[in-house]
Write a protein that holds these residues in place. Sequence first.
Motif, PDB file in Angstrom:
ATOM      1  N   ARG A  33      47.598  43.481  35.477  1.00 15.87           N
ATOM      2  CA  ARG A  33      48.466  42.520  36.153  1.00 15.87           C
ATOM      3  C   ARG A  33      49.848  42.474  35.524  1.00 15.87           C
ATOM      4  O   ARG A  33      50.850  42.261  36.203  1.00 15.87           O
ATOM      5  CB  ARG A  33      47.841  41.117  36.112  1.00 15.87           C
ATOM      6  CG  ARG A  33      46.575  40.976  36.922  1.00 15.87           C
ATOM      7  CD  ARG A  33      46.218  39.504  37.118  1.00 15.87           C
ATOM      8  NE  ARG A  33      46.118  38.817  35.834  1.00 15.87           N
ATOM      9  CZ  ARG A  33      45.022  38.763  35.096  1.00 15.87           C
ATOM     10  NH1 ARG A  33      43.927  39.388  35.511  1.00 15.87           N
ATOM     11  NH2 ARG A  33      45.001  38.117  33.955  1.00 15.87           N
ATOM     12  N   ALA A  34      49.911  42.688  34.210  1.00 16.32           N
ATOM     13  CA  ALA A  34      51.194  42.635  33.499  1.00 16.32           C
ATOM     14  C   ALA A  34      51.967  43.949  33.583  1.00 16.32           C
ATOM     15  O   ALA A  34      53.079  44.031  33.078  1.00 16.32           O
ATOM     16  CB  ALA A  34      50.953  42.272  32.035  1.00 16.32           C
ATOM     17  N   GLY A  68      46.982  42.882  48.901  1.00 18.31           N
ATOM     18  CA  GLY A  68      46.438  42.333  50.124  1.00 18.31           C
ATOM     19  C   GLY A  68      45.420  43.224  50.804  1.00 18.31           C
ATOM     20  O   GLY A  68      44.771  42.822  51.757  1.00 18.31           O
ATOM     21  N   HIS A  69      45.231  44.425  50.328  1.00 19.36           N
ATOM     22  CA  HIS A  69      44.300  45.359  50.961  1.00 19.36           C
ATOM     23  C   HIS A  69      42.912  45.226  50.346  1.00 19.36           C
ATOM     24  O   HIS A  69      42.770  45.199  49.137  1.00 19.36           O
ATOM     25  CB  HIS A  69      44.791  46.799  50.766  1.00 19.36           C
ATOM     26  CG  HIS A  69      43.803  47.838  51.199  1.00 19.36           C
ATOM     27  ND1 HIS A  69      43.510  48.060  52.516  1.00 19.36           N
ATOM     28  CD2 HIS A  69      43.022  48.691  50.487  1.00 19.36           C
ATOM     29  CE1 HIS A  69      42.607  49.029  52.602  1.00 19.36           C
ATOM     30  NE2 HIS A  69      42.293  49.414  51.375  1.00 19.36           N
ATOM     31  N   ILE A  70      41.910  45.126  51.200  1.00 17.73           N
ATOM     32  CA  ILE A  70      40.526  45.042  50.744  1.00 17.73           C
ATOM     33  C   ILE A  70      39.776  46.283  51.209  1.00 17.73           C
ATOM     34  O   ILE A  70      39.587  46.504  52.404  1.00 17.73           O
ATOM     35  CB  ILE A  70      39.820  43.778  51.278  1.00 17.73           C
ATOM     36  CG1 ILE A  70      40.514  42.522  50.764  1.00 17.73           C
ATOM     37  CG2 ILE A  70      38.351  43.777  50.863  1.00 17.73           C
ATOM     38  CD1 ILE A  70      40.414  42.319  49.276  1.00 17.73           C
ATOM     39  N   GLY A  93      40.928  46.239  39.932  1.00 23.15           N
ATOM     40  CA  GLY A  93      42.232  46.705  39.470  1.00 23.15           C
ATOM     41  C   GLY A  93      42.985  47.473  40.542  1.00 23.15           C
ATOM     42  O   GLY A  93      44.221  47.375  40.642  1.00 23.15           O
ATOM     43  N   ARG A  94      42.264  48.204  41.373  1.00 19.46           N
ATOM     44  CA  ARG A  94      42.911  48.958  42.447  1.00 19.46           C
ATOM     45  C   ARG A  94      43.456  48.037  43.530  1.00 19.46           C
ATOM     46  O   ARG A  94      44.475  48.327  44.156  1.00 19.46           O
ATOM     47  CB  ARG A  94      41.927  49.952  43.068  1.00 19.46           C
ATOM     48  CG  ARG A  94      41.463  51.040  42.115  1.00 19.46           C
ATOM     49  CD  ARG A  94      40.414  51.931  42.773  1.00 19.46           C
ATOM     50  NE  ARG A  94      39.788  52.813  41.789  1.00 19.46           N
ATOM     51  CZ  ARG A  94      40.295  53.973  41.414  1.00 19.46           C
ATOM     52  NH1 ARG A  94      41.443  54.402  41.940  1.00 19.46           N
ATOM     53  NH2 ARG A  94      39.673  54.729  40.515  1.00 19.46           N
ATOM     54  N   GLN A  95      42.784  46.911  43.738  1.00 22.76           N
ATOM     55  CA  GLN A  95      43.217  45.988  44.790  1.00 22.76           C
ATOM     56  C   GLN A  95      44.472  45.208  44.402  1.00 22.76           C
ATOM     57  O   GLN A  95      45.238  44.793  45.271  1.00 22.76           O
ATOM     58  CB  GLN A  95      42.098  44.988  45.126  1.00 22.76           C
ATOM     59  CG  GLN A  95      40.738  45.597  45.390  1.00 22.76           C
ATOM     60  CD  GLN A  95      40.757  46.776  46.329  1.00 22.76           C
ATOM     61  OE1 GLN A  95      41.352  46.716  47.410  1.00 22.76           O
ATOM     62  NE2 GLN A  95      40.127  47.862  45.921  1.00 22.76           N
ATOM     63  N   ILE A  96      44.677  44.995  43.106  1.00 26.82           N
ATOM     64  CA  ILE A  96      45.817  44.160  42.693  1.00 26.82           C
ATOM     65  C   ILE A  96      47.050  44.979  42.354  1.00 26.82           C
ATOM     66  O   ILE A  96      48.056  44.437  41.915  1.00 26.82           O
ATOM     67  CB  ILE A  96      45.453  43.262  41.485  1.00 26.82           C
ATOM     68  CG1 ILE A  96      45.137  44.092  40.241  1.00 26.82           C
ATOM     69  CG2 ILE A  96      44.307  42.356  41.819  1.00 26.82           C
ATOM     70  CD1 ILE A  96      44.854  43.246  39.016  1.00 26.82           C
ATOM     71  N   ARG A  97      46.995  46.298  42.555  1.00 30.19           N
ATOM     72  CA  ARG A  97      48.181  47.129  42.347  1.00 30.19           C
ATOM     73  C   ARG A  97      49.242  46.765  43.379  1.00 30.19           C
ATOM     74  O   ARG A  97      48.946  46.405  44.521  1.00 30.19           O
ATOM     75  CB  ARG A  97      47.821  48.606  42.494  1.00 30.19           C
ATOM     76  CG  ARG A  97      47.204  49.205  41.245  1.00 30.19           C
ATOM     77  CD  ARG A  97      46.623  50.561  41.484  1.00 30.19           C
ATOM     78  NE  ARG A  97      47.401  51.358  42.431  1.00 30.19           N
ATOM     79  CZ  ARG A  97      46.949  52.475  42.987  1.00 30.19           C
ATOM     80  NH1 ARG A  97      45.729  52.916  42.695  1.00 30.19           N
ATOM     81  NH2 ARG A  97      47.696  53.144  43.827  1.00 30.19           N
ATOM     82  N   ASP A  98      50.512  46.874  43.018  1.00 32.01           N
ATOM     83  CA  ASP A  98      51.605  46.478  43.903  1.00 32.01           C
ATOM     84  C   ASP A  98      51.592  47.222  45.233  1.00 32.01           C
ATOM     85  O   ASP A  98      51.929  46.668  46.275  1.00 32.01           O
ATOM     86  CB  ASP A  98      52.955  46.710  43.201  1.00 32.01           C
ATOM     87  CG  ASP A  98      53.179  45.724  42.065  1.00 32.01           C
ATOM     88  OD1 ASP A  98      52.527  44.672  42.087  1.00 32.01           O
ATOM     89  OD2 ASP A  98      53.990  46.009  41.178  1.00 32.01           O
ATOM     90  N   ASP A  99      51.199  48.522  45.201  1.00 28.23           N
ATOM     91  CA  ASP A  99      51.246  49.303  46.426  1.00 28.23           C
ATOM     92  C   ASP A  99      50.045  49.063  47.333  1.00 28.23           C
ATOM     93  O   ASP A  99      49.963  49.632  48.419  1.00 28.23           O
ATOM     94  CB  ASP A  99      51.351  50.805  46.100  1.00 28.23           C
ATOM     95  CG  ASP A  99      50.148  51.298  45.296  1.00 28.23           C
ATOM     96  OD1 ASP A  99      49.498  50.464  44.663  1.00 28.23           O
ATOM     97  OD2 ASP A  99      49.888  52.510  45.319  1.00 28.23           O
TER      98      ASP A  99
END
Length: 334
Positions: A189-190, A266-268, A257-263
Amino acid sequence: MPKPRKELVSLEATPYYHCVSRCVRRAFLCGFDQEGRSFEHRRGWIESLLLEQAQVFAIDIAAYAVMSNHFHVVLHVAQDQAASWSVREVIERWHRLYKGNAFTQRYLLGDALSQVEEQLVEKYANEWRERLTSISWFMRRLNEKIARMANEEDECTGHFWEGRFKSQALFDEKALAACMAYVDLNPIRAGMAKTPETSDYTSIKKRSRKAKQANSPNHLFQQVPELFNFADNPRKKMPEGIPMKLTDYIDLVDWTGRQIRDDKRGHINQSLPPALLRLGIDPQHWLVMTQQFESQFKGLVGSAQQLKAKLSCFFRDSKQHRTAGIGACQQLLT
């Protein structure tokens, strides 16, 4: 106004707690400050001392992450383990942390003691046994050690940490899993790391590396010895071990971790990890918890039913205390 520690920690209610300590000074705990000075080596201090100290206390490390100006740790208090220690073992453990006193030092040397002196030794052992299961003593000793080392290096005096560490009680498996993932994903996240297994000074990196080397990563004896074991998916509640398969947890953290990447915000992904399905947590709620655990929840975390049932363990008269944070528990964990 901060709550008394007795209203935040009750081993009768749960052995699991999430603790956070933050640096009080403008200078960084670790990493680089605005002047470009590196404090990165201090992250190693904290990780080493944290794992070493857990080998002395009757307290296990379930998850940890050392960040630039704070660190997180999820602790499990092993009361039964401490109760099984002999007087000698308690004293030997305490002497690894502090000097003890003349009576306990003579006891370990095998000197003859009078009856009164033996009673004193037993009294000290009982007191130290209790302290070796205390989260307050565990965090106090760790933070004092780090503060002294940092102040000596900075050639200064004064407070290094905020006045007290923050703690959250974790009542059930859902709260525990969400909190552990929240802690392990701090560097993601950081923006300090791209994947969990490359997140330096975290429990997920240590667990992932060990799992890759193991023939049977879920076997109790092939997991990281310094960390609290995963106990597979047992039928009984909250066993002596994290109630989940290690490989399922690693997959869960990797997926999160893959879901919270900037790119991919919102994608599930529809291919949900088995652990998330077993826990019965909505994917959207899971992502909220693993990104905002501290801000969403107060000192007591679990399903609304668990929170209400165990409130009396923290307050003598629960009617006089509103259940702070119950709304988030109802929405995200029920």
